[in-house]
Design a protein around this motif. Structure first.
Motif, PDB file in Angstrom:
ATOM      1  N   THR A   1       0.960  -1.219  -0.062  1.00  0.00           N
ATOM      2  CA  THR A   1       0.074   0.120  -0.076  1.00  0.00           C
ATOM      3  C   THR A   1       0.973   1.128   0.109  1.00  0.00           C
TER       4      THR A   1
ATOM      5  N   SER B   1      -0.980  -0.849  -4.482  1.00  0.00           N
ATOM      6  CA  SER B   1      -1.978  -0.090  -3.960  1.00  0.00           C
ATOM      7  C   SER B   1      -1.884   1.372  -4.109  1.00  0.00           C
TER       8      SER B   1
ATOM      9  N   GLY C   1      -6.553   1.172  -3.789  1.00  0.00           N
ATOM     10  CA  GLY C   1      -6.953   0.979  -2.235  1.00  0.00           C
ATOM     11  C   GLY C   1      -7.263  -0.390  -2.248  1.00  0.00           C
ATOM     12  N   PRO C   2      -6.825  -1.104  -1.158  1.00  0.00           N
ATOM     13  CA  PRO C   2      -6.967  -2.653  -0.737  1.00  0.00           C
ATOM     14  C   PRO C   2      -8.075  -3.033  -1.242  1.00  0.00           C
TER      15      PRO C   2
ATOM     16  N   ASP D   1       2.506  -2.293   4.435  1.00  0.00           N
ATOM     17  CA  ASP D   1       1.577  -1.181   4.398  1.00  0.00           C
ATOM     18  C   ASP D   1       2.523   0.123   5.022  1.00  0.00           C
TER      19      ASP D   1
ATOM     20  N   GLN E   1      -7.782   3.212   7.514  1.00  0.00           N
ATOM     21  CA  GLN E   1      -8.622   2.205   6.842  1.00  0.00           C
ATOM     22  C   GLN E   1      -8.078   1.323   6.098  1.00  0.00           C
ATOM     23  N   GLN E   2      -7.041   1.851   5.194  1.00  0.00           N
ATOM     24  CA  GLN E   2      -6.339   0.910   4.341  1.00  0.00           C
ATOM     25  C   GLN E   2      -5.526  -0.298   4.975  1.00  0.00           C
TER      26      GLN E   2
ATOM     27  N   GLU F   1      -8.357  -2.797   6.103  1.00  0.00           N
ATOM     28  CA  GLU F   1      -8.691  -3.715   4.608  1.00  0.00           C
ATOM     29  C   GLU F   1      -7.606  -4.518   4.333  1.00  0.00           C
TER      30      GLU F   1
ATOM     31  N   SER G   1      -1.660   8.288   5.940  1.00  0.00           N
ATOM     32  CA  SER G   1      -3.099   8.771   6.117  1.00  0.00           C
ATOM     33  C   SER G   1      -3.320   9.665   7.233  1.00  0.00           C
TER      34      SER G   1
ATOM     35  N   THR H   1      -6.130   3.292  12.974  1.00  0.00           N
ATOM     36  CA  THR H   1      -6.293   2.141  12.512  1.00  0.00           C
ATOM     37  C   THR H   1      -7.073   1.455  13.447  1.00  0.00           C
TER      38      THR H   1
END
Length: 305
Positions: free
Chosen positions: A140, A164, A185-186, A198, A203-204, A207, A225, A229
């Motif tokens: 990601t 991603s 996005g995942p 990551d 949120q990613q 996910e 981000s 989390t």
């Protein structure tokens, strides 16, 4: 000496000014810096209570002007790439000799300066995923500094890499680096993965964790981000069996890993992905571009023309 110093009144708390020359310890080499690189974390998360005049910076490359007094490290005149948790953004840097690597002939010092934190973070995180031959891996934040290295190194290790990104435009060039798939996005990814690097968090990360195959692992590297989390582990138990979520921390010293990566650069087997480069007088422009997600890969500043 001239340096980029902590300035509480300046944009990004950063200005070009003066700082005392560093005083090396017996196990440190004194390096005349030719180029430095910015990392997202050291710009976006600069503290509000820093010491005025402090010289920050993790990554720098230059030439040894005074070797370590204890005899360790390379002699004067040797080009090197260096790491430390401060002191990079200046004309001179004192650096522990186990935190540097010799830069081979033919490798540009500015390109080498893009390696330390982003490159070694990606290398160590990919290693922690275990054997990747024939396995699927998700990266990601794949368009950033760590992400672009992770895509290359995971593909090199035999993985089928899912990159991603935040938008289709941010995915440009990633297939050429080794990505087998590119998703926004995942949540847009089909199927499961053995491992995740990551760089986004929030949120990613949640996910991505829910996309693990049985026994898979997530290396939680960054939080670009800037979001917390939240993982519903009751839901996750219905999706993932024996999956692991691990907080990544960079293991130091970096000297050996830096030597490995700069060797790949020298052989043309790794692309440093420098997406912005200019003189350090344009440091604020580089910082704005990096935080504003307008840099594909690394931002490099040259101290000498």
């Amino acid at each position: 000496m001239r340096a980029l110093v902590y300035d509480p009144a300046a944009p990004h708390r950063l200005s070009l000014g003066q700082a005392p020359d560093p005083e090396p310890t017996p196990r440190q080499a004194l390096v005349e810096v030719a180029a430095v690189s910015f990392n997202y974390g050291e710009i976006a998360f600069r503290p509000a209570d820093g010491r005025p005049g402090h010289v920050s910076g993790w990554d720098a490359a230059g030439v040894v002007v005074r070797p370590a007094a204890d005899g360790s490290g390379p002699p004067a005149g040797t080009p090197v790439v260096t790491f430390g948790w401060s002191g990079a953004w200046a004309e001179l840097r004192a650096v522990d000799t186990d935190e540097l690597a010799v830069v081979p002939d033919g490798v540009d010092l500015g390109t080498a300066a893009a390696l330390p934190v982003a490159g070694v973070t990606a290398l160590q995180a990919v290693r922690l995923l275990g054997s990747l031959v024939g396995r699927r891996v998700l990266v990601t934040g794949a368009s950033g500094g760590v992400g672009r290295y992770a895509v290359q190194l995971a593909a090199r290790a035999g993985a089928s890499v899912v990159a991603s990104v935040g938008s289709p435009a941010r995915g440009e060039g990633l297939r050429e680096l080794g990505a087998a798939e590119i998703v926004v996005g995942p949540a847009a990814m089909a199927g499961r993965v053995h491992g995740v690097v990551d760089n986004v968090g929030g949120q990613q990360l949640a996910e991505a964790f829910n996309r693990l195959a049985d026994g898979g692992v997530v290396q939680a590297v960054g939080m670009a981000s800037r979001e917390p989390t939240l993982i519903d582990f009751e839901e996750a138990r219905t999706r993932v069996d024996r999956g692991r979520l691990e907080t990544f921390n960079l293991a130091t010293p970096l000297g050996d890993d830096l030597a490995y990566l700069v060797g790949l650069l020298a052989r043309g087997e790794l692309d440093a992905q420098v997406g912005w480069r200019g003189p350090w007088e344009r440091a604020l422009e580089a910082a704005d571009a990096l935080v504003g997600r307008r840099v594909a890969g690394k931002a490099v500043l040259d101290l000498r023309g």
